[in-house]
Design a protein around this motif. Structure first.
Motif, short mmCIF file in Angstrom:
data_model
loop_
_atom_site.label_atom_id
_atom_site.label_comp_id
_atom_site.label_asym_id
_atom_site.label_seq_id
_atom_site.Cartn_x
_atom_site.Cartn_y
_atom_site.Cartn_z
N GLU A 57 16.95 0.64 -13.64
CA GLU A 57 17.87 -0.38 -14.15
C GLU A 57 19.31 -0.09 -13.71
OE1 GLU A 57 15.25 -0.94 -18.24
OE2 GLU A 57 17.27 -0.15 -18.34
N GLU A 101 18.59 -3.51 -21.77
CA GLU A 101 19.02 -2.71 -20.63
C GLU A 101 20.49 -2.33 -20.80
OE1 GLU A 101 18.17 -3.94 -16.71
OE2 GLU A 101 16.10 -4.47 -17.15
N TYR A 102 20.82 -1.10 -20.38
CA TYR A 102 22.18 -0.59 -20.53
C TYR A 102 23.21 -1.55 -19.94
CZ TYR A 102 26.26 2.39 -19.82
OH TYR A 102 27.52 2.91 -19.82
N MET A 103 22.95 -2.00 -18.71
CA MET A 103 23.96 -2.79 -18.01
C MET A 103 24.18 -4.16 -18.67
SD MET A 103 25.00 -0.66 -15.75
CE MET A 103 26.13 -1.70 -14.85
N ASP A 104 23.18 -4.62 -19.45
CA ASP A 104 23.31 -5.93 -20.09
C ASP A 104 23.90 -5.83 -21.49
OD1 ASP A 104 22.07 -6.85 -17.87
OD2 ASP A 104 20.08 -6.97 -18.77
N LEU A 108 5.51 1.20 -8.13
CA LEU A 108 4.88 0.03 -7.51
C LEU A 108 3.94 -0.67 -8.50
CD1 LEU A 108 3.95 1.20 -3.90
CD2 LEU A 108 5.74 -0.40 -4.59
N TYR A 133 4.66 -4.54 -9.70
CA TYR A 133 3.78 -5.64 -9.29
C TYR A 133 2.62 -5.89 -10.24
CZ TYR A 133 6.24 -5.55 -4.82
OH TYR A 133 7.20 -5.59 -3.85
N MET A 172 5.84 3.29 2.57
CA MET A 172 5.51 2.29 1.57
C MET A 172 6.01 0.92 2.01
SD MET A 172 5.87 3.21 -2.35
CE MET A 172 5.62 4.88 -1.78
N ASP A 173 5.16 -0.09 1.84
CA ASP A 173 5.52 -1.40 2.36
C ASP A 173 6.22 -2.26 1.32
OD1 ASP A 173 3.39 -2.71 4.96
OD2 ASP A 173 5.10 -1.40 4.97
N GLU A 174 6.98 -1.62 0.47
CA GLU A 174 7.64 -2.37 -0.58
C GLU A 174 8.84 -3.09 0.03
OE1 GLU A 174 9.60 -1.40 -4.90
OE2 GLU A 174 9.30 0.15 -3.41
N VAL A 175 9.20 -4.23 -0.55
CA VAL A 175 10.35 -4.98 -0.06
C VAL A 175 11.64 -4.32 -0.56
CG1 VAL A 175 11.54 -7.18 -0.26
CG2 VAL A 175 9.07 -7.14 0.03
N GLU A 196 13.31 -10.51 -8.54
CA GLU A 196 14.24 -9.38 -8.50
C GLU A 196 15.50 -9.72 -7.69
OE1 GLU A 196 12.89 -5.48 -7.89
OE2 GLU A 196 11.80 -5.58 -9.79
N HIS A 200 0.85 -1.19 0.00
CA HIS A 200 0.00 0.00 0.00
C HIS A 200 0.89 1.23 0.00
CE1 HIS A 200 0.83 -1.00 4.27
NE2 HIS A 200 1.09 0.30 4.31
N ARG A 228 31.48 0.01 -13.25
CA ARG A 228 31.23 -0.74 -14.48
C ARG A 228 30.82 0.19 -15.62
NH1 ARG A 228 26.88 -4.99 -13.23
NH2 ARG A 228 27.00 -5.36 -15.47
N GLU A 243 20.20 -10.04 -8.36
CA GLU A 243 21.28 -9.57 -7.51
C GLU A 243 22.24 -10.69 -7.11
OE1 GLU A 243 21.49 -6.37 -7.05
OE2 GLU A 243 19.55 -6.07 -8.06
N VAL A 284 14.78 -4.92 -2.04
CA VAL A 284 15.34 -6.08 -2.72
C VAL A 284 16.82 -6.27 -2.40
CG1 VAL A 284 15.87 -7.07 -4.98
CG2 VAL A 284 13.64 -6.05 -4.57
N LEU A 285 17.56 -5.16 -2.33
CA LEU A 285 19.00 -5.27 -2.07
C LEU A 285 19.29 -5.91 -0.72
CD1 LEU A 285 20.51 -2.00 -3.54
CD2 LEU A 285 20.49 -4.32 -4.47
N ASP A 290 -1.41 -4.48 -18.12
CA ASP A 290 -0.07 -4.58 -17.52
C ASP A 290 1.01 -4.63 -18.60
OD1 ASP A 290 -1.51 -7.00 -17.92
OD2 ASP A 290 0.15 -8.11 -17.06
N ILE A 318 7.38 -11.88 -7.39
CA ILE A 318 8.01 -10.79 -8.15
C ILE A 318 9.30 -10.35 -7.44
CG2 ILE A 318 7.72 -8.43 -8.99
CD1 ILE A 318 4.71 -9.03 -9.16
N ASP A 319 9.22 -10.27 -6.10
CA ASP A 319 10.41 -9.87 -5.35
C ASP A 319 11.50 -10.94 -5.44
OD1 ASP A 319 9.54 -7.35 -4.43
OD2 ASP A 319 8.24 -8.33 -2.98
N LYS A 328 32.78 0.75 -19.16
CA LYS A 328 32.04 0.51 -20.41
C LYS A 328 32.11 1.75 -21.31
CE LYS A 328 28.47 -2.26 -20.03
NZ LYS A 328 27.16 -2.92 -19.97
N ASP A 341 2.94 10.07 -0.31
CA ASP A 341 3.96 9.49 -1.19
C ASP A 341 3.94 10.15 -2.56
OD1 ASP A 341 4.84 7.74 0.71
OD2 ASP A 341 3.57 6.08 0.07
#
Lengths: 453, 453
Positions: A347, B273-276, A222, A226, B1-4, B39, A209, A355, B43, B6-7, B247, B35-36, A359, A214
């Motif tokens: 990204e 993606e740039y990094m790829d 978000l 998701y 925000m209740d986002e995870v 992601e 949520h 890196r 990493e 990822v790092l 979506d 989804i998490d 590059k 925000d």
């Protein structure tokens, strides 16, 4: 594609209006999607729109009104009967109502608030105060809420009785007595479950949520990550206030992209459509950066002044200034654009900088070699320039390219580190910085190489 | 925000993997959104991902797989048991399956096709052949179709029995015997209607749809305009083939914006993606425009060569070249960016050109006056330049600004007229054109004004 051609439609409607074929028009309008009618309005004169609007049935009129541009909404408000206006305002979804009120004069807003129920009055005031571009400003209050003790049958019955007025029924929100969010359940799950199952047993408890304050860009991220259709918004005490739906997020994404395009072209960002904005406003948004960049360019010019004597003895060097400045600027903006975009899409992270640098270094060597190769060939074959000049110009070209790509790729990351928007480190600023560096290198090499030869 | 985060999550999971706490990990993974997890995979090292993947339950494994990057999908495919792999491929939504197969080696694709049912075999081959960026390539086949003779109760029962496998059940499609699209009905309407109502009586008959070959940008425009959640795709005989869901459109919008950003920075567009992306590929995408623009800059330089004699007698003129070139380029790109963006968002049409020209003319006068004002003041106070030079520089500044804004605003419209992408008429090309014009005007005025004084 079976999309309506709005321009043709507007033309034919305009003709029928001139011919006063009101009965035909009434029939025609019934068949057209309200969104298309709202678009036709943008192509017609204000007076024509008001006549058309009066031909619409009450319900359709309310729908068309909700899709109309705010300029057209104002025209309509000034020309229709108060009872119809009240009906329309009443029919609007709460988020559309707030958007509409935000564009209207304070007097009118006061009247609407005075006429609203006490509960709604408080809500309107609260919503009008949410910061622009915050989650609160995107939110609507028309969602379905359920209790955890309900059965699927009871839940479906509730949806049946209240669903008509809700913006979405596809996600329902399970709240406790204090309106705190306990979970969500999708209509899909309800329809696919047996009648006597308890909501508590099928709801999803860990719910992503956001809070009213925000930033809309974070909210859009978000949705992108998701794949949500709707996202609940809670206040600081975790009480549910409203929902944000994906159709509004699509607009947010385009708006944020527009702002990035503007910032990257050294324009103060704005949501206003170009055609609706006056020359003075446009000039005011473009002036500050033009001024800053002009003053920087004056400093760049002073590098040339500094080497005026050198240039006087070898005027031919001046002819290569555009080549070095333009190529450096372009190479730098290529890098900065890719990095800015990568940051915006999540990204590229700050920790990627070594890196990226490596590059970009290799890319600049490859590009530099190719460009210098072509340029050396041309200088030998076409102009027959002296060796010293050839070396000076092309060494500068390669070094400038390397520096341009380093600077172009690193400055957006530095901006992010300083909590600035990376988008300001785009073509215009990078070009100015790289121009100065290019000239500095150019005359530096020239003064060593050509004066010693 | 209740986002995870990822790092942080990836770091803690990586540590637990090193400590071989597999039981704890299994419990932890059950609580994390697929989804998490996907992601987190980005990493970690490939080997770590494979171990993690094996800890997932079958169903969750299939979900995580569908969200994983194609690089990680390849790692997983190479390391898991064939029976699990078959299960996963079977569970994928059809559009995800096609996306996955497109990234896999031909040999592997052949195996999958050979193992598929005859019906699916035909579909896979058909879908793999849709052009990239076409409506067909975005489409999925998991939708619910109903008949017009059904009652609401029958329809809901059908949804209940097949809905689990469908990508969306919120819009259902009413087809005739020949699978031609007759109408749509939303789940909302079904749930809100009485059980014995006929589908024919509640369905919407005029349905906006697209064809398999339509460009994804046009499809995205339909979603933006009408606020759809899903759009049906038909073939040339109006038979329904599949649906596109919102979506995927959100991704299309970001992809189209990324391409515009790249084109506007003189880079060949790409989704990677740039990094790829490797340095050689990056260099190849940037080289063509850098080369074209360098060659143009050489022509610009030849304007200076042409006036070398004049410049020799008055070297001080060279110091103002950066100021004139940079300011002209920036002013022109501001205009072109706004027009390009306006065209992309459908706010600006070709027929608007006279109003745009007039608006840009006024904007350039305002900006020109302000910039020249500041510059004149500086030239008098700081450098004490001779009157002739002051007039030459600032007359050029104002004229360049006017021309820059005219050229910058018109060229994107000319591109659209020639069915080219307006985005190529952006900063780099505009800057090169305006640079040449600025120098031409500069030396033109100087040779008249300063040689006659």
């Amino acid at each position: 594609m079976d999309e309506v051609n709005v321009l043709e439609l507007a033309e034919s409607i305009g003709q029928q209006l001139k011919d006063k074929k009101f009965r035909d028009l009434r029939t025609l309008l019934e068949e057209i999607n309200p969104i298309d009618i709202a678009e036709v309005f943008d192509e017609l004169e204000a007076e024509e729109c008001v006549i058309l609007f009066r031909l619409l049935k009450k319900d359709k009129a309310a729908e068309v009104f909700s899709y109309a541009s705010s300029a057209r909404q104002k025209d309509i408000v000034g020309a229709i009967h108060e009872s119809l206006l009240n009906y329309i305002i009443d029919e609007l979804y709460f988020d559309d109502k707030i958007d509409f009120l935000e564009e209207m004069p304070a007097n009118f807003v006061k009247q609407v608030i005075a006429a609203a129920s006490q509960e709604e009055r408080g809500l309107i005031n609260q919503f009008l105060n949410f910061k622009e571009n915050s989650a609160g400003s995107l939110m609507t209050i028309e969602y379905v809420h359920l209790g955890r003790e309900m059965t699927v049958r009871e839940a479906l019955d509730k949806i049946k009785s209240v669903g008509m007025e809700k913006e979405t029924v596809y996600t329902c929100y399970v709240l406790d007595r204090a309106r705190r969010l306990e979970g969500i359940v999708s209509l899909r799950k309800l329809v696919l479950s047996e009648d006597d199952v308890m909501i508590a047993d099928i709801m999803t408890e860990s719910v992503v949520h956001c809070e009213t304050g925000d930033d809309q860009e974070d909210v859009a991220d978000l949705f992108k990550k998701y794949g949500f259709m709707a996202l609940p918004v809670v206040d600081a005490e975790n009480r549910m206030i409203g929902i944000i739906t994906i159709d509004d997020i699509v607009d947010v994404i385009e708006q944020e992209n527009t702002e990035d395009f503007q910032k990257m072209a050294a324009i103060a960002p704005s949501d206003d459509e170009y055609m609706d904005t006056g020359a003075v406003t446009l000039a005011r948004r473009r002036m500050p950066w033009l001024m800053i960049l002009m003053i920087s360019a004056i400093f760049t010019g002073s590098i040339i002044s500094h080497y005026e004597e050198l240039l006087g003895t070898m005027v031919t060097l001046a002819a290569f200034i555009p080549l070095l400045m333009d190529t450096g600027g372009n190479a730098g903006s290529q890098s900065s654009t890719l990095i800015i975009r990568g940051i915006a899409l999540g990204e590229i992270e700050r920790r990627d900088w070594p890196r990226i640098l490596w590059k970009e270094f290799r890319v600049s060597l490859l590009c530099g070699a190719a460009l210098a190769g072509v340029n050396i060939l041309r200088m030998i074959v076409v102009t027959g320039a002296p060796l010293g000049v050839i070396i000076t110009v092309n060494a500068t070209l390669i070094i400038t390219l390397i520096i341009a790509k380093m600077v172009g790729s690193m400055l957006p990351l530095v901006a992010k580190l300083c909590r600035l928007d990376p988008a300001i480190m785009a073509a215009p600023l990078i070009t100015t910085i790289v121009d100065a560096l290019a000239l500095f290198i150019y005359f530096g090499i020239a003064s060593v190489l050509l004066f010693n030869m």
